[in-house]
Enzyme design. Structure first.
Site, mmCIF file in Angstrom:
data_model
loop_
_atom_site.group_PDB
_atom_site.id
_atom_site.type_symbol
_atom_site.label_atom_id
_atom_site.label_comp_id
_atom_site.label_asym_id
_atom_site.label_seq_id
_atom_site.Cartn_x
_atom_site.Cartn_y
_atom_site.Cartn_z
ATOM 1 N N ASP A 1 53.376 -126.840 34.813
ATOM 2 C CA ASP A 1 52.891 -125.480 34.528
ATOM 3 C C ASP A 1 53.819 -124.856 33.490
ATOM 4 O O ASP A 1 55.046 -124.910 33.647
ATOM 5 C CB ASP A 1 52.933 -124.649 35.824
ATOM 6 C CG ASP A 1 51.830 -123.606 35.890
ATOM 7 O OD1 ASP A 1 51.373 -123.162 34.820
ATOM 8 O OD2 ASP A 1 51.434 -123.232 37.009
ATOM 9 N N HIS B 1 51.270 -121.027 25.482
ATOM 10 C CA HIS B 1 51.420 -120.626 26.887
ATOM 11 C C HIS B 1 51.579 -121.811 27.833
ATOM 12 O O HIS B 1 51.982 -121.637 28.976
ATOM 13 C CB HIS B 1 50.213 -119.791 27.326
ATOM 14 C CG HIS B 1 50.180 -118.432 26.679
ATOM 15 N ND1 HIS B 1 50.465 -117.282 27.371
ATOM 16 C CD2 HIS B 1 49.929 -118.047 25.407
ATOM 17 C CE1 HIS B 1 50.378 -116.249 26.552
ATOM 18 N NE2 HIS B 1 50.043 -116.683 25.348
HETATM 19 C C1 GDG Z 1 48.595 -120.065 31.610
HETATM 20 C C2 GDG Z 1 49.624 -121.171 31.834
HETATM 21 C C3 GDG Z 1 51.385 -119.421 32.096
HETATM 22 C C4 GDG Z 1 44.379 -115.886 39.764
HETATM 23 N N1 GDG Z 1 43.365 -115.685 40.636
HETATM 24 C C5 GDG Z 1 43.082 -114.369 40.586
HETATM 25 C C6 GDG Z 1 43.941 -113.750 39.668
HETATM 26 N N2 GDG Z 1 44.719 -114.712 39.173
HETATM 27 C C7 GDG Z 1 45.769 -114.444 38.168
HETATM 28 C C8 GDG Z 1 47.144 -114.570 38.763
HETATM 29 C C9 GDG Z 1 47.974 -114.792 37.516
HETATM 30 C C10 GDG Z 1 47.005 -115.549 36.608
HETATM 31 O O1 GDG Z 1 45.708 -115.388 37.131
HETATM 32 C C11 GDG Z 1 47.308 -117.035 36.592
HETATM 33 O O2 GDG Z 1 48.463 -117.220 35.804
HETATM 34 P P1 GDG Z 1 49.325 -118.537 35.908
HETATM 35 O O3 GDG Z 1 50.562 -118.342 35.121
HETATM 36 O O4 GDG Z 1 49.593 -118.827 37.346
HETATM 37 O O5 GDG Z 1 48.427 -119.723 35.362
HETATM 38 P P2 GDG Z 1 47.364 -120.024 34.149
HETATM 39 O O6 GDG Z 1 46.093 -119.320 34.358
HETATM 40 O O7 GDG Z 1 47.262 -121.507 34.145
HETATM 41 O O8 GDG Z 1 48.066 -119.476 32.807
HETATM 42 C C12 GDG Z 1 50.757 -120.665 32.716
HETATM 43 C C13 GDG Z 1 50.318 -118.396 31.728
HETATM 44 O O9 GDG Z 1 49.292 -118.983 30.916
HETATM 45 C C14 GDG Z 1 50.923 -117.229 30.938
HETATM 46 O O10 GDG Z 1 51.574 -117.668 29.797
HETATM 47 O O11 GDG Z 1 52.262 -118.854 33.042
HETATM 48 O O12 GDG Z 1 51.751 -121.671 32.853
HETATM 49 O O13 GDG Z 1 49.020 -122.320 32.417
HETATM 50 O O14 GDG Z 1 48.287 -113.590 36.886
HETATM 51 O O15 GDG Z 1 47.448 -113.395 39.486
HETATM 52 N N3 GDG Z 1 43.939 -112.431 39.393
HETATM 53 C C15 GDG Z 1 43.028 -111.674 40.058
HETATM 54 N N4 GDG Z 1 42.143 -112.202 40.956
HETATM 55 C C16 GDG Z 1 42.135 -113.536 41.259
HETATM 56 O O16 GDG Z 1 41.344 -113.982 42.078
HETATM 57 N N5 GDG Z 1 43.006 -110.344 39.827
#
Ligand code: GDG
Length: 495
Positions: free
Chosen positions: A389, A177
């Site tokens: 990212d 990921h």
């Molecule tokens: C890894 C990789 C890749 C955040 N705060 C809250 C909340 N979130 C959710 C967001 C989003 C998720 O968390 C974060 O996803 P990201 O993709 O931005 O980042 P990582 O956590 O670093 O994820 C990344 C991912 O895996 C998938 O393969 O895209 O590059 O680093 O969905 O909405 N959700 C809720 N409350 C919050 O306060 N409900």
């Protein structure tokens, strides 16, 4: 010969642990909840992965192996939310050495281009090997004869080989990921050969971007001395010669589901309330991130702070809302980051706030999905500025919520999402002047241009949702549709 179900999972002969489809991920798709009566229940932890894999799990009689997130003994197999789950245990020491140590203080910074310094400790590596071995053992026990096993992410890179050593009959896929770094960086890892050999136990290695797959193929050549041809690595072993594929499968979200939430009247009302509570500014800027040094939160705050200093942006005309959800709070680098972010927010607000008017609304909290959708709806300009990212789902979520095709996305070039979103305002977050100018352009974009940009991004995210991602990976793994994998790796511009 394997049979394919609708979702592309090979229907296996009965045998082994009885499950034809096994997901192995560091975390379970549920969180443990302590009940007032002292008992325990499980609540779904909302995430794209479980949404995508749930139908496949149900259809194929699947199971999900993962850690519950708490130190202590393994909860063992149980049913929750209609899914068969196998809870793994990590001792306090393993949480420190495996999870906080090797995963989050060695691999995470190393794989994100050493934004923070990775630490290399042999006892952390030993814990990584031991935990991976336990996960592999659990997978070997759960998988039916000829089952499909899908291993997820950097925490479990040794599982494919460990599993293959026990179960040569199963088909193994691995998806990373996070980015896979260039070889000059990967080569720092004292256990680089073991990691590459661990991964190569899989039949298919999936990455977010083509560049990640290319980096991994190079690591196979340099760290393990293997030969690659196109996207294939030839691996020799006691069981004969095998070909391992490495390709890009950009992950996505449940676009239709989120778009529906954003269309709900209660969510739209909440978005209006948020704007009112912010003082009805003309422009609401929004950042949503786990509080992680890869996300470029400080760079973003500094750019915004300078725009305020220069009088180009700020209340009452514009305000910034920054959600920074708590993350990895026991890891040193995350504690330091939190202090720096909070000092920066205080400095900006101290300098520029007036009674009843605050330039940065900083929220160090986690919110329910509906509140997140309302925030996305309330924001005119979304700031996604990571230094590195794998994909960044927040960018995709913002786009999916903008049903009226308004809004602008400022997006770092160093995200996987940048490969797909031609309609975004791309930025290099290290270039503060460039980022300031691009933020200003995004805030001033004409409605017609904003709509054109948003429409193209919405089309992309609608057509390439998480279900398509999972189906594409699994059908490629089954070997029936190599073209699907190649397709997933193409540049957005070729669609
Ligand atoms: C890894 C990789 C890749 C955040 N705060 C809250 C909340 N979130 C959710 C967001 C989003 C998720 O968390 C974060 O996803 P990201 O993709 O931005 O980042 P990582 O956590 O670093 O994820 C990344 C991912 O895996 C998938 O393969 O895209 O590059 O680093 O969905 O909405 N959700 C809720 N409350 C919050 O306060 N409900």
């Amino acid at each position: 010969m394997s049979l394919m179900t609708e979702n592309g999972v090979a229907a296996a002969e009965p045998g082994g642990g009885g499950h034809n489809f096994v997901v192995v991920a560091s975390r379970l798709p549920v969180d443990r909840v302590e009940e007032p009566d002292g008992g325990t229940s499980w609540r779904p932890s909302p995430g794209g992965l479980v949404t995508a894999l749930e139908p496949v799990m149900r259809e194929a009689g699947g199971t999900w192996i993962g850690w519950s997130g708490d130190a202590g003994p393994a909860p063992g197999p149980f049913e929750a939310q209609g899914l068969h789950l196998v809870g793994m245990g990590l001792s306090e020491q393993e949480v420190r050495n495996f999870y906080e140590g090797f995963c989050n203080a060695t691999l995470w910074p190393l794989y994100h281009d050493v934004i923070a310094s990775p630490q290399f400790h042999r006892h952390w590596w030993d814990a990584y090997v031991a935990v991976n071995q336990r996960f592999a053992q659990a997978a070997a026990e759960q998988a039916a004869q000829g089952a499909t096993v899908w291993v997820h992410d950097y925490q479990l890179q040794l599982v494919p080989r460990m599993l293959r050593e026990q179960r040569a009959d199963v088909r193994i896929g691995f998806f990373n990921h996070i980015p896979f770094p260039g070889y000059e960086i990967f080569a720092q890892l004292p256990w680089r050969r073991q990691v590459v050999e661990g991964l190569l136990g899989a039949d298919l290695l999936g990455f977010q971007r083509r560049a990640d797959a290319t980096n991994a193929l190079r690591a196979c050549r340099r760290a393990a001395g293997l030969t690659t041809r196109g996207t294939t690595v030839r691996v020799g072993g006691p069981a004969g010669i095998r070909d391992v594929q490495a390709a890009a499968f950009p992950i996505s979200i449940d676009s239709a589901g989120l778009s529906q939430i954003a269309a709900r009247e209660d969510v739209r009302k909440r978005a209006r309330e948020i704007r009112e509570a912010l003082g009805q500014p003309e422009i609401v800027l929004l950042g949503v991130d786990r509080l992680d040094y890869t996300k470029g939160i400080l760079h973003r705050l500094n750019a915004y702070g300078e725009l305020l200093n220069e009088g180009r942006l700020g209340p009452p005309q514009a305000v910034l809302v920054q959600v920074a959800s708590p993350s990895r709070e026991r890891v040193e680098a995350y504690r330091t980051l939190r202090e720096e972010v909070e000092q920066t927010v205080s400095r900006i607000n101290g300098q520029h706030a007036e009674v009843g008017s605050t330039p940065v609304h900083y929220l160090h909290q986690s919110y329910p999905r509906e509140e997140m959708a309302a925030l996305y709806l309330a924001a005119d300009v979304m700031l996604v500025t990571p230094l590195r990212d794998g994909m960044n789902l927040v960018a995709k979520e913002y786009v999916a919520c903008r049903n009226d095709e308004s809004g602008a996305l400022v997006l770092s070039e160093f995200t996987g999402a940048a490969d797909e979103f031609g309609g975004a305002f791309l930025v290099n977050p290290h270039d503060i002047e460039g980022m300031k100018d691009t933020i200003m352009r995004a805030t001033a974009v004409k409605p017609a241009e904003a709509r054109r940009r948003m429409r193209s991004m919405r089309r992309r995210v609608r057509e390439h949702d998480v279900a398509r991602w999972a189906a594409s990976f699994l059908s490629t793994l089954d070997g029936t549709s190599v073209a699907a994998g190649a397709d997933a790796g193409r540049d957005a511009s070729t669609y």
